[in-house]
Motif scaffolding. Sequence first.
Motif, PDB file in Angstrom:
ATOM      1  N   ARG A   1       1.165   4.551  -2.566  1.00 49.16           N
ATOM      2  CA  ARG A   1       1.246   5.954  -2.128  1.00 49.16           C
ATOM      3  C   ARG A   1       2.478   6.630  -2.700  1.00 49.16           C
ATOM      4  O   ARG A   1       2.431   7.788  -3.118  1.00 49.16           O
ATOM      5  CB  ARG A   1       1.283   6.018  -0.604  1.00 49.16           C
ATOM      6  CG  ARG A   1      -0.011   5.627   0.102  1.00 49.16           C
ATOM      7  CD  ARG A   1       0.209   5.585   1.610  1.00 49.16           C
ATOM      8  NE  ARG A   1       0.713   6.852   2.118  1.00 49.16           N
ATOM      9  CZ  ARG A   1       1.369   6.989   3.263  1.00 49.16           C
ATOM     10  NH1 ARG A   1       1.634   5.921   4.016  1.00 49.16           N
ATOM     11  NH2 ARG A   1       1.788   8.184   3.667  1.00 49.16           N
ATOM     12  N   LEU A   2       3.578   5.893  -2.719  1.00 53.82           N
ATOM     13  CA  LEU A   2       4.841   6.457  -3.183  1.00 53.82           C
ATOM     14  C   LEU A   2       4.857   6.690  -4.692  1.00 53.82           C
ATOM     15  O   LEU A   2       5.342   7.722  -5.170  1.00 53.82           O
ATOM     16  CB  LEU A   2       5.992   5.515  -2.794  1.00 53.82           C
ATOM     17  CG  LEU A   2       7.404   5.900  -3.225  1.00 53.82           C
ATOM     18  CD1 LEU A   2       7.897   7.085  -2.399  1.00 53.82           C
ATOM     19  CD2 LEU A   2       8.348   4.704  -3.079  1.00 53.82           C
TER      20      LEU A   2
ATOM     21  N   GLY B   1       0.824  -1.209   0.000  1.00 52.55           N
ATOM     22  CA  GLY B   1       0.000   0.000   0.000  1.00 52.55           C
ATOM     23  C   GLY B   1       0.856   1.256   0.000  1.00 52.55           C
ATOM     24  O   GLY B   1       0.520   2.255  -0.647  1.00 52.55           O
ATOM     25  N   ASN B   2       1.982   1.204   0.698  1.00 51.73           N
ATOM     26  CA  ASN B   2       2.902   2.339   0.697  1.00 51.73           C
ATOM     27  C   ASN B   2       3.592   2.515  -0.656  1.00 51.73           C
ATOM     28  O   ASN B   2       3.930   3.634  -1.040  1.00 51.73           O
ATOM     29  CB  ASN B   2       3.945   2.173   1.807  1.00 51.73           C
ATOM     30  CG  ASN B   2       3.395   2.552   3.171  1.00 51.73           C
ATOM     31  OD1 ASN B   2       2.470   3.364   3.274  1.00 51.73           O
ATOM     32  ND2 ASN B   2       3.952   1.983   4.220  1.00 51.73           N
TER      33      ASN B   2
ATOM     34  N   GLY C   1       2.125   6.294  -6.971  1.00 50.20           N
ATOM     35  CA  GLY C   1       0.924   6.811  -7.612  1.00 50.20           C
ATOM     36  C   GLY C   1       0.418   5.924  -8.731  1.00 50.20           C
ATOM     37  O   GLY C   1       0.358   4.696  -8.602  1.00 50.20           O
TER      38      GLY C   1
ATOM     39  N   ILE D   1       6.112   5.053   5.019  1.00 56.64           N
ATOM     40  CA  ILE D   1       6.333   5.096   3.578  1.00 56.64           C
ATOM     41  C   ILE D   1       7.817   5.119   3.231  1.00 56.64           C
ATOM     42  O   ILE D   1       8.225   4.747   2.133  1.00 56.64           O
ATOM     43  CB  ILE D   1       5.593   6.301   2.956  1.00 56.64           C
ATOM     44  CG1 ILE D   1       5.503   6.146   1.434  1.00 56.64           C
ATOM     45  CG2 ILE D   1       6.261   7.616   3.372  1.00 56.64           C
ATOM     46  CD1 ILE D   1       4.605   7.169   0.770  1.00 56.64           C
TER      47      ILE D   1
END
Length: 236
Positions: A111-112, A107-108, A114, A219
């Motif tokens: 986020r990182l 999931g990170n 995109g 993250i």
Amino acid sequence: MYRIADVLVDCRDCGERFRRQAVPYLAEAGCGTPDISFSVTQAEAESGMAQSSLNEDDCRYIISGMRFYFELLPFGGFMLHSSAVAVDGAAYLFSGPSGVGKSTHTGNWLRLLGERAHILNDDKPAIKLCGDRFFAYGTPWSGKHDLSRNEGLPLAGVAFVERAETNSIQRIPPLEAAGLLLSQTVRHIRAERMNILLELIDKLVAEAPVYRLRCTADISAAALSYEAMRGVFDEN
């Protein structure tokens, strides 16, 4: 019928959960003779319920996955309990025991990175030898949140996740990596199938990088593992 990991599958009586999660894997009409055929019997479902707290539908779903991965071995494929993230046309798998933080870590990555990244499978992706290269595939057996895509991508690497107070990542020697891979897949009683599995794992550790990732849930751990696994960060 379904097309899963580029194999045509005729599977029946696998329950409503399987039918729902397998919709993206439905094969085209007139697709031909199946490579794999199986069904989940009432006796198997009842045995599963007796040995767990699961309902019949979930038992059929789980048993169907075990049957599929057993039958996939002769086609050069096996399951790795992991969360698989796809980035720039390659698959990165994060494995380890339940609860260690695999899904949090992938999931990170989302986020990182995109829109460059998406989840290929969040629980039981297939790893399959295609020619001289391993690919990772999404499958209908995709965890409680059903995060999966019907696609296969070249395997860029595997990392075994451990919780830690600080972030670090390093390559694992092939022998140790083989043992970790074996601990997170379905092992088989039948000798001929177990031999196929061991041969595939032996080839994988010789051809694909395997890492130990000690990390926090931040993250920053994703930034570290991404740089290492894409070959930019010098883990030494």
